[in-house]
Design a protein around this motif. Structure first.
Motif, PDB file in Angstrom:
ATOM      1  N   LEU A  78       0.848  -1.182   0.000  1.00  0.00           N
ATOM      2  CA  LEU A  78       0.000   0.000   0.000  1.00  0.00           C
ATOM      3  C   LEU A  78       0.886   1.236   0.000  1.00  0.00           C
ATOM      4  O   LEU A  78       1.781   1.360   0.839  1.00  0.00           O
ATOM      5  CB  LEU A  78      -0.918  -0.002   1.223  1.00  0.00           C
ATOM      6  N   PHE A  79       0.643   2.127  -0.949  1.00  0.00           N
ATOM      7  CA  PHE A  79       1.401   3.377  -1.076  1.00  0.00           C
ATOM      8  C   PHE A  79       0.460   4.549  -0.874  1.00  0.00           C
ATOM      9  O   PHE A  79      -0.634   4.579  -1.447  1.00  0.00           O
ATOM     10  CB  PHE A  79       2.036   3.470  -2.466  1.00  0.00           C
ATOM     11  N   VAL A  80       0.873   5.508  -0.073  1.00  0.00           N
ATOM     12  CA  VAL A  80       0.162   6.776   0.090  1.00  0.00           C
ATOM     13  C   VAL A  80       1.184   7.872  -0.174  1.00  0.00           C
ATOM     14  O   VAL A  80       2.211   7.946   0.499  1.00  0.00           O
ATOM     15  CB  VAL A  80      -0.428   6.936   1.514  1.00  0.00           C
ATOM     16  N   GLY A  81       0.926   8.688  -1.183  1.00  0.00           N
ATOM     17  CA  GLY A  81       1.865   9.744  -1.528  1.00  0.00           C
ATOM     18  C   GLY A  81       1.179  11.084  -1.705  1.00  0.00           C
ATOM     19  O   GLY A  81       0.081  11.170  -2.257  1.00  0.00           O
ATOM     20  N   MET A  82       1.829  12.108  -1.209  1.00  0.00           N
ATOM     21  CA  MET A  82       1.343  13.476  -1.343  1.00  0.00           C
ATOM     22  C   MET A  82       2.409  14.255  -2.112  1.00  0.00           C
ATOM     23  O   MET A  82       3.539  14.392  -1.644  1.00  0.00           O
ATOM     24  CB  MET A  82       1.138  14.078   0.047  1.00  0.00           C
ATOM     25  N   SER A  83       2.065  14.723  -3.305  1.00  0.00           N
ATOM     26  CA  SER A  83       3.057  15.417  -4.121  1.00  0.00           C
ATOM     27  C   SER A  83       3.251  16.866  -3.700  1.00  0.00           C
ATOM     28  O   SER A  83       4.296  17.450  -3.953  1.00  0.00           O
ATOM     29  CB  SER A  83       2.684  15.361  -5.602  1.00  0.00           C
ATOM     30  N   ARG A  84       2.257  17.426  -3.050  1.00  0.00           N
ATOM     31  CA  ARG A  84       2.405  18.794  -2.551  1.00  0.00           C
ATOM     32  C   ARG A  84       1.520  18.974  -1.336  1.00  0.00           C
ATOM     33  O   ARG A  84       0.300  19.033  -1.445  1.00  0.00           O
ATOM     34  CB  ARG A  84       2.031  19.825  -3.610  1.00  0.00           C
ATOM     35  N   GLY A  85       2.155  19.052  -0.182  1.00  0.00           N
ATOM     36  CA  GLY A  85       1.419  19.294   1.052  1.00  0.00           C
ATOM     37  C   GLY A  85       1.343  20.782   1.331  1.00  0.00           C
ATOM     38  O   GLY A  85       1.654  21.616   0.478  1.00  0.00           O
ATOM     39  N   LEU A  86       0.947  21.107   2.530  1.00  0.00           N
ATOM     40  CA  LEU A  86       0.826  22.506   2.926  1.00  0.00           C
ATOM     41  C   LEU A  86       2.067  22.945   3.688  1.00  0.00           C
ATOM     42  O   LEU A  86       2.555  22.218   4.562  1.00  0.00           O
ATOM     43  CB  LEU A  86      -0.411  22.709   3.805  1.00  0.00           C
ATOM     44  N   GLU A  87       2.563  24.122   3.364  1.00  0.00           N
ATOM     45  CA  GLU A  87       3.704  24.661   4.091  1.00  0.00           C
ATOM     46  C   GLU A  87       3.303  24.878   5.540  1.00  0.00           C
ATOM     47  O   GLU A  87       2.195  25.315   5.837  1.00  0.00           O
ATOM     48  CB  GLU A  87       4.156  25.987   3.474  1.00  0.00           C
ATOM     49  N   GLY A  88       4.221  24.544   6.437  1.00  0.00           N
ATOM     50  CA  GLY A  88       3.968  24.726   7.862  1.00  0.00           C
ATOM     51  C   GLY A  88       3.326  23.531   8.529  1.00  0.00           C
ATOM     52  O   GLY A  88       3.237  23.477   9.747  1.00  0.00           O
ATOM     53  N   ARG A  89       2.865  22.548   7.746  1.00  0.00           N
ATOM     54  CA  ARG A  89       2.285  21.322   8.318  1.00  0.00           C
ATOM     55  C   ARG A  89       3.337  20.223   8.309  1.00  0.00           C
ATOM     56  O   ARG A  89       4.278  20.255   7.530  1.00  0.00           O
ATOM     57  CB  ARG A  89       1.075  20.854   7.503  1.00  0.00           C
ATOM     58  N   ASP A  90       3.145  19.248   9.154  1.00  0.00           N
ATOM     59  CA  ASP A  90       3.985  18.058   9.133  1.00  0.00           C
ATOM     60  C   ASP A  90       3.330  17.103   8.136  1.00  0.00           C
ATOM     61  O   ASP A  90       2.474  16.297   8.496  1.00  0.00           O
ATOM     62  CB  ASP A  90       4.072  17.447  10.528  1.00  0.00           C
ATOM     63  N   ASN A  91       3.715  17.216   6.875  1.00  0.00           N
ATOM     64  CA  ASN A  91       3.073  16.449   5.810  1.00  0.00           C
ATOM     65  C   ASN A  91       3.348  14.952   5.944  1.00  0.00           C
ATOM     66  O   ASN A  91       2.503  14.139   5.568  1.00  0.00           O
ATOM     67  CB  ASN A  91       3.496  16.995   4.454  1.00  0.00           C
ATOM     68  N   ALA A  92       4.497  14.582   6.484  1.00  0.00           N
ATOM     69  CA  ALA A  92       4.765  13.164   6.733  1.00  0.00           C
ATOM     70  C   ALA A  92       3.765  12.626   7.757  1.00  0.00           C
ATOM     71  O   ALA A  92       3.243  11.522   7.598  1.00  0.00           O
ATOM     72  CB  ALA A  92       6.198  12.956   7.209  1.00  0.00           C
ATOM     73  N   ALA A  93       3.475  13.400   8.795  1.00  0.00           N
ATOM     74  CA  ALA A  93       2.486  12.972   9.795  1.00  0.00           C
ATOM     75  C   ALA A  93       1.106  12.832   9.168  1.00  0.00           C
ATOM     76  O   ALA A  93       0.352  11.916   9.521  1.00  0.00           O
ATOM     77  CB  ALA A  93       2.443  13.965  10.962  1.00  0.00           C
ATOM     78  N   ASP A  94       0.780  13.704   8.209  1.00  0.00           N
ATOM     79  CA  ASP A  94      -0.509  13.595   7.523  1.00  0.00           C
ATOM     80  C   ASP A  94      -0.598  12.304   6.707  1.00  0.00           C
ATOM     81  O   ASP A  94      -1.623  11.621   6.712  1.00  0.00           O
ATOM     82  CB  ASP A  94      -0.736  14.798   6.605  1.00  0.00           C
ATOM     83  N   VAL A  95       0.480  11.957   6.012  1.00  0.00           N
ATOM     84  CA  VAL A  95       0.511  10.727   5.213  1.00  0.00           C
ATOM     85  C   VAL A  95       0.423   9.503   6.126  1.00  0.00           C
ATOM     86  O   VAL A  95      -0.302   8.551   5.831  1.00  0.00           O
ATOM     87  CB  VAL A  95       1.783  10.692   4.331  1.00  0.00           C
ATOM     88  N   ILE A  96       1.144   9.529   7.234  1.00  0.00           N
ATOM     89  CA  ILE A  96       1.103   8.418   8.185  1.00  0.00           C
ATOM     90  C   ILE A  96      -0.304   8.281   8.770  1.00  0.00           C
ATOM     91  O   ILE A  96      -0.823   7.167   8.913  1.00  0.00           O
ATOM     92  CB  ILE A  96       2.152   8.600   9.301  1.00  0.00           C
ATOM     93  N   ALA A  97      -0.941   9.398   9.099  1.00  0.00           N
ATOM     94  CA  ALA A  97      -2.303   9.359   9.650  1.00  0.00           C
ATOM     95  C   ALA A  97      -3.282   8.740   8.649  1.00  0.00           C
ATOM     96  O   ALA A  97      -4.137   7.933   9.028  1.00  0.00           O
ATOM     97  CB  ALA A  97      -2.751  10.765  10.047  1.00  0.00           C
TER      98      ALA A  97
END
Length: 118
Positions: A78-97
């Motif tokens: 299973l792959f979850v990828g975000m090519s452009r997250g939001l500045e100032g957020r922990d985008n890795a934490a969002d992908v893990i969540a």
């Protein structure tokens, strides 16, 4: 074996994926261990028997909000990828969540033994 995908695209019409989720029968624990050894961070335990990693940031400044995670269990990946997250957020934490939210259902169902008909 389960297989499928889902993507969310930028609304500008340029067909750039913002979020990508893919379930494939291409799992490989050795590859995951190699990625972790090469510097990617291990995922916390999400499903029994699963192993995974996550990464954040690209090589170009514009890609610094990229994040991705891979979870393997048996032959399912299973792959979850975000090519452009939001500045100032922990985008890795969002992908893990997101991985924690969907993986227990998707990867567990994909690796469950199938009942034979007949």
């Amino acid at each position: 074996m389960g297989i499928g995908g889902c993507a969310i695209y930028q609304p500008t019409g340029d067909k750039k994926k913002l979020l990508d989720v893919d379930l494939t029968p291409e799992g490989g624990e050795e590859w995951v261990r190699a990625q972790i050894k090469a510097g990617d961070k291990p995922l916390p335990e999400i499903v029994p028997g699963g192993i995974g990693f996550y990464t954040q940031g690209g090589t170009v400044e514009a890609d610094k909000t990229m994040a991705g995670a891979v979870l393997v269990r048996g032959k399912a990946q299973l792959f979850v990828g975000m090519s452009r997250g939001l500045e100032g957020r922990d985008n890795a934490a969002d992908v893990i969540a997101l991985m924690k939210l969907i993986a227990p259902k998707l990867i567990t169902d994909a690796t469950a033994p199938r009942k034979k008909k007949g």
